[in-house]
Design a protein around this motif. Structure first.
Motif, PDB file in Angstrom:
ATOM      1  N   LEU A   1       6.156 -11.940   9.237  1.00 17.53           N
ATOM      2  CA  LEU A   1       4.841 -11.423   9.617  1.00 17.53           C
ATOM      3  C   LEU A   1       3.854 -11.490   8.450  1.00 17.53           C
ATOM      4  O   LEU A   1       2.647 -11.677   8.659  1.00 17.53           O
ATOM      5  CB  LEU A   1       4.964  -9.988  10.123  1.00 17.53           C
ATOM      6  N   GLN A   2       4.363 -11.334   7.239  1.00 13.57           N
ATOM      7  CA  GLN A   2       3.496 -11.479   6.069  1.00 13.57           C
ATOM      8  C   GLN A   2       2.880 -12.873   6.034  1.00 13.57           C
ATOM      9  O   GLN A   2       1.679 -13.040   5.774  1.00 13.57           O
ATOM     10  CB  GLN A   2       4.301 -11.233   4.789  1.00 13.57           C
ATOM     11  N   GLU A   3       3.687 -13.876   6.292  1.00  8.10           N
ATOM     12  CA  GLU A   3       3.179 -15.248   6.300  1.00  8.10           C
ATOM     13  C   GLU A   3       2.237 -15.479   7.483  1.00  8.10           C
ATOM     14  O   GLU A   3       1.190 -16.116   7.342  1.00  8.10           O
ATOM     15  CB  GLU A   3       4.342 -16.225   6.369  1.00  8.10           C
ATOM     16  N   GLU A   4       2.612 -14.940   8.639  1.00  5.66           N
ATOM     17  CA  GLU A   4       1.820 -15.158   9.848  1.00  5.66           C
ATOM     18  C   GLU A   4       0.414 -14.563   9.728  1.00  5.66           C
ATOM     19  O   GLU A   4      -0.577 -15.172  10.163  1.00  5.66           O
ATOM     20  CB  GLU A   4       2.546 -14.546  11.047  1.00  5.66           C
ATOM     21  N   PHE A   5       0.331 -13.362   9.124  1.00  2.32           N
ATOM     22  CA  PHE A   5      -0.950 -12.649   9.114  1.00  2.32           C
ATOM     23  C   PHE A   5      -1.528 -12.480   7.704  1.00  2.32           C
ATOM     24  O   PHE A   5      -2.326 -11.579   7.461  1.00  2.32           O
ATOM     25  CB  PHE A   5      -0.769 -11.278   9.774  1.00  2.32           C
ATOM     26  N   ALA A   6      -1.139 -13.373   6.814  1.00  2.64           N
ATOM     27  CA  ALA A   6      -1.603 -13.278   5.423  1.00  2.64           C
ATOM     28  C   ALA A   6      -3.121 -13.312   5.326  1.00  2.64           C
ATOM     29  O   ALA A   6      -3.718 -12.610   4.489  1.00  2.64           O
ATOM     30  CB  ALA A   6      -0.985 -14.403   4.591  1.00  2.64           C
ATOM     31  N   ASP A   7      -3.786 -14.083   6.161  1.00  2.37           N
ATOM     32  CA  ASP A   7      -5.239 -14.226   6.104  1.00  2.37           C
ATOM     33  C   ASP A   7      -5.950 -13.492   7.230  1.00  2.37           C
ATOM     34  O   ASP A   7      -7.139 -13.727   7.480  1.00  2.37           O
ATOM     35  CB  ASP A   7      -5.612 -15.712   6.144  1.00  2.37           C
ATOM     36  N   HIS A   8      -5.234 -12.628   7.908  1.00  2.00           N
ATOM     37  CA  HIS A   8      -5.826 -11.897   9.031  1.00  2.00           C
ATOM     38  C   HIS A   8      -6.451 -10.608   8.499  1.00  2.00           C
ATOM     39  O   HIS A   8      -5.749  -9.731   7.999  1.00  2.00           O
ATOM     40  CB  HIS A   8      -4.755 -11.569  10.069  1.00  2.00           C
ATOM     41  N   PRO A   9      -7.761 -10.448   8.620  1.00  3.02           N
ATOM     42  CA  PRO A   9      -8.423  -9.275   8.031  1.00  3.02           C
ATOM     43  C   PRO A   9      -8.142  -7.963   8.743  1.00  3.02           C
ATOM     44  O   PRO A   9      -8.426  -6.888   8.195  1.00  3.02           O
ATOM     45  CB  PRO A   9      -9.908  -9.638   8.134  1.00  3.02           C
ATOM     46  N   GLN A  10      -7.562  -8.025   9.935  1.00  2.00           N
ATOM     47  CA  GLN A  10      -7.367  -6.804  10.714  1.00  2.00           C
ATOM     48  C   GLN A  10      -5.902  -6.368  10.793  1.00  2.00           C
ATOM     49  O   GLN A  10      -5.599  -5.383  11.457  1.00  2.00           O
ATOM     50  CB  GLN A  10      -7.915  -6.984  12.145  1.00  2.00           C
ATOM     51  N   VAL A  11      -5.018  -7.097  10.136  1.00  2.00           N
ATOM     52  CA  VAL A  11      -3.592  -6.781  10.218  1.00  2.00           C
ATOM     53  C   VAL A  11      -3.021  -6.580   8.821  1.00  2.00           C
ATOM     54  O   VAL A  11      -3.167  -7.444   7.953  1.00  2.00           O
ATOM     55  CB  VAL A  11      -2.805  -7.899  10.937  1.00  2.00           C
ATOM     56  N   MET A  12      -2.367  -5.448   8.608  1.00  5.94           N
ATOM     57  CA  MET A  12      -1.658  -5.156   7.358  1.00  5.94           C
ATOM     58  C   MET A  12      -0.183  -4.989   7.685  1.00  5.94           C
ATOM     59  O   MET A  12       0.187  -4.197   8.556  1.00  5.94           O
ATOM     60  CB  MET A  12      -2.199  -3.868   6.723  1.00  5.94           C
ATOM     61  N   VAL A  13       0.670  -5.745   7.011  1.00  6.71           N
ATOM     62  CA  VAL A  13       2.109  -5.717   7.268  1.00  6.71           C
ATOM     63  C   VAL A  13       2.806  -4.984   6.124  1.00  6.71           C
ATOM     64  O   VAL A  13       2.561  -5.279   4.948  1.00  6.71           O
ATOM     65  CB  VAL A  13       2.679  -7.144   7.410  1.00  6.71           C
ATOM     66  N   MET A  14       3.680  -4.054   6.469  1.00 11.32           N
ATOM     67  CA  MET A  14       4.427  -3.288   5.478  1.00 11.32           C
ATOM     68  C   MET A  14       5.914  -3.363   5.795  1.00 11.32           C
ATOM     69  O   MET A  14       6.313  -3.556   6.945  1.00 11.32           O
ATOM     70  CB  MET A  14       3.992  -1.821   5.465  1.00 11.32           C
ATOM     71  N   GLY A  15       6.740  -3.190   4.767  1.00 12.20           N
ATOM     72  CA  GLY A  15       8.183  -3.138   4.956  1.00 12.20           C
ATOM     73  C   GLY A  15       8.630  -1.709   5.190  1.00 12.20           C
ATOM     74  O   GLY A  15       8.046  -0.987   5.989  1.00 12.20           O
ATOM     75  N   TYR A  16       9.677  -1.285   4.486  1.00 11.21           N
ATOM     76  CA  TYR A  16      10.146   0.097   4.619  1.00 11.21           C
ATOM     77  C   TYR A  16       9.173   1.019   3.880  1.00 11.21           C
ATOM     78  O   TYR A  16       8.786   0.753   2.739  1.00 11.21           O
ATOM     79  CB  TYR A  16      11.548   0.243   4.047  1.00 11.21           C
ATOM     80  N   VAL A  17       8.779   2.093   4.539  1.00 17.19           N
ATOM     81  CA  VAL A  17       7.764   3.000   4.014  1.00 17.19           C
ATOM     82  C   VAL A  17       8.375   4.376   3.800  1.00 17.19           C
ATOM     83  O   VAL A  17       8.966   4.951   4.723  1.00 17.19           O
ATOM     84  CB  VAL A  17       6.563   3.101   4.978  1.00 17.19           C
ATOM     85  N   ASN A  18       8.225   4.919   2.592  1.00 14.07           N
ATOM     86  CA  ASN A  18       8.751   6.250   2.292  1.00 14.07           C
ATOM     87  C   ASN A  18       7.793   7.372   2.686  1.00 14.07           C
ATOM     88  O   ASN A  18       8.226   8.496   2.919  1.00 14.07           O
ATOM     89  CB  ASN A  18       9.064   6.368   0.794  1.00 14.07           C
ATOM     90  N   ARG A  19       6.499   7.074   2.740  1.00 11.09           N
ATOM     91  CA  ARG A  19       5.503   8.113   3.007  1.00 11.09           C
ATOM     92  C   ARG A  19       4.829   7.851   4.353  1.00 11.09           C
ATOM     93  O   ARG A  19       3.614   7.696   4.456  1.00 11.09           O
ATOM     94  CB  ARG A  19       4.494   8.179   1.866  1.00 11.09           C
ATOM     95  N   MET A  20       5.667   7.824   5.376  1.00  6.68           N
ATOM     96  CA  MET A  20       5.175   7.538   6.714  1.00  6.68           C
ATOM     97  C   MET A  20       4.188   8.590   7.202  1.00  6.68           C
ATOM     98  O   MET A  20       3.280   8.298   7.992  1.00  6.68           O
ATOM     99  CB  MET A  20       6.367   7.431   7.677  1.00  6.68           C
TER     100      MET A  20
END
Length: 413
Positions: free
Chosen positions: A254-273
């Motif tokens: 998903l990082q590769e798919e939406f790297a240039d997408h201004p409206q999408v931020m992709v995150m992995g495992y998040v500790n501070r959900m």
């Protein structure tokens, strides 16, 4: 009578999904904050009883639910009520109880909390055989009344809602043995969040409408969600935060798919959900028990996508019924999402319902209810120091199976 700080609490959890472990961690963290001298120990029941199989078991369970949800749902419904099949499954999950009894001998807990159904089954069997008299409390981590959670020698149940309490009472469990505490979530979800600071760190403007997309701890993001993000069929002020959990392969993709997408931020495992939930206007998620309880605590409206038949559907039915969520089945996600994004009044009402039905400090409520249980079981307990070999003969696979041989097939008819 002992004070709360003098008690030894043993929590039995399991790694089939993240919810059981998260509930256990929430109780531990609440104990640290509210009663720091209280002794709390967490044990993975699967690792204790099946050390060579628990990792493989977790993997195959996830694959089963992911690829054969209809079969999983069928078996879930087939065993919702007590019958021969569920009795067989309960006994199958209770092998190697010598290790569990040895753990009790070693730890000498004042009470055992089970956040995992097989652990509750094992503890109930030990009590039925007279091998322990420690109070046993089950924390049900979904809005369900499935028979797998229910065992004759469980002393108390802690549940997420009045609906579950009523369902358990219909199954014959006395009301005084059930406390509505909410499903325990980490105390961080009750703490204030500096939303402006978090938005700035995520490069969000005050006018952005934030949609949080969750795939659970294993990061199961459906292809329909990916297609929705690719379509750009949503307003320009909408921002998506996609959390992939521990699924590194999905994260990289998903990082590769939406790297240039201004409206999408992709995150992995998040500790501070809790911070991401605090800045979100809507969450799209699978309705796992802990995720939805965290969202309820944060008063976050939810769009529940393709719940797996079984406890996820039970969770979805509860949330839709109290007005805090809507459900989107296959092919409905885009239309449901756009409808909510264009109707702020619906989201506002969902948020008000969440404030009404959420449990703001559920883990602390579990600890408070636990103290009541301990007070009612304050008589001196006699701990066994030697295993009864005749009793443990009953734990052999042959002895378990002989009463059920040829019978469990009938439960499918």
């Amino acid at each position: 009578m002992k004070s709360m700080n003098e008690h030894q609490i043993l929590i039995l959890t399991g790694s089939l999904g993240e919810g059981h472990n998260q509930a256990a961690r929430a109780i531990v963290e609440s104990a640290k904050r509210n009663s720091p001298h209280l002794s709390v120990k967490v044990i993975d029941y699967m690792e204790l009883t099946h050390p060579r199989l628990h990792v493989a078991g977790q993997y195959f369970f996830i694959q089963w639910v992911k690829h054969f949800p209809s079969l999983y749902g069928y078996l879930f419904q087939k065993t919702r009520e007590e019958n021969t099949l569920i009795q067989l499954l309960k006994r199958l999950s209770s092998f190697s109880l010598q290790k569990l009894s040895g753990l009790l001998e070693d730890q000498k807990p004042s009470v055992v909390i089970s956040t995992f159904p097989p652990a509750a089954a094992g503890m109930s069997l030990l009590k039925s055989m007279g091998l322990t008299d420690v109070p046993v409390v089950t924390v049900i981590t979904d809005h369900t009344d499935h028979s797998y959670w229910i065992h004759e020698h469980t002393d108390h149940y802690m549940v997420g809602s009045g609906k579950v309490k009523e369902a358990l009472q219909r199954k014959g469990i006395a009301g005084e043995k059930i406390s509505v505490t909410g499903i325990p979530v980490h105390p961080l979800y009750t703490q204030p969040v500096n939303r402006e600071r978090v938005r700035e760190s995520c490069r969000l403007s005050p006018s952005d409408q934030v949609v949080l997309m969750m795939g659970g701890g294993e990061g199961m993001i459906d292809s329909e969600i990916v297609k929705l993000l690719q379509s750009r069929a949503y307003p320009e002020h909408v921002r998506f935060i996609v959390v992939c959990g521990r699924n590194d392969k999905l994260y990289q993709s998903l990082q590769e798919e939406f790297a240039d997408h201004p409206q999408v931020m992709v995150m992995g495992y998040v500790n501070r959900m809790h911070e991401l939930m605090a800045i979100a206007d809507l969450m799209i998620t699978k309705p796992g028990g802990l995720t939805i309880s965290e969202a309820l605590t944060m008063e976050l409206p939810m769009l529940l996508f393709k719940p797996v038949p079984g406890q996820e559907q039970d969770n979805a039915d509860y949330l839709v019924g109290i007005g805090v969520a809507q459900q989107a089945d296959e092919g409905e996600l885009k239309d449901r999402l756009l409808h909510l994004l264009h109707h702020a009044s619906i989201l506002a009402e969902m948020k008000r319902c969440a404030a009404r039905y959420g449990h703001k400090d559920s883990a602390l409520s579990v600890l408070s209810a636990l103290m009541t249980v301990l007070q009612s079981h304050s008589a001196q307990r006699n701990w066994l120091h030697e295993l009864d070999s005749r009793a443990y003969g009953l734990l052999s696979r042959d002895a378990y199976m002989q009463d059920y041989e040829g019978q469990y097939v009938d439960s499918f008819r």
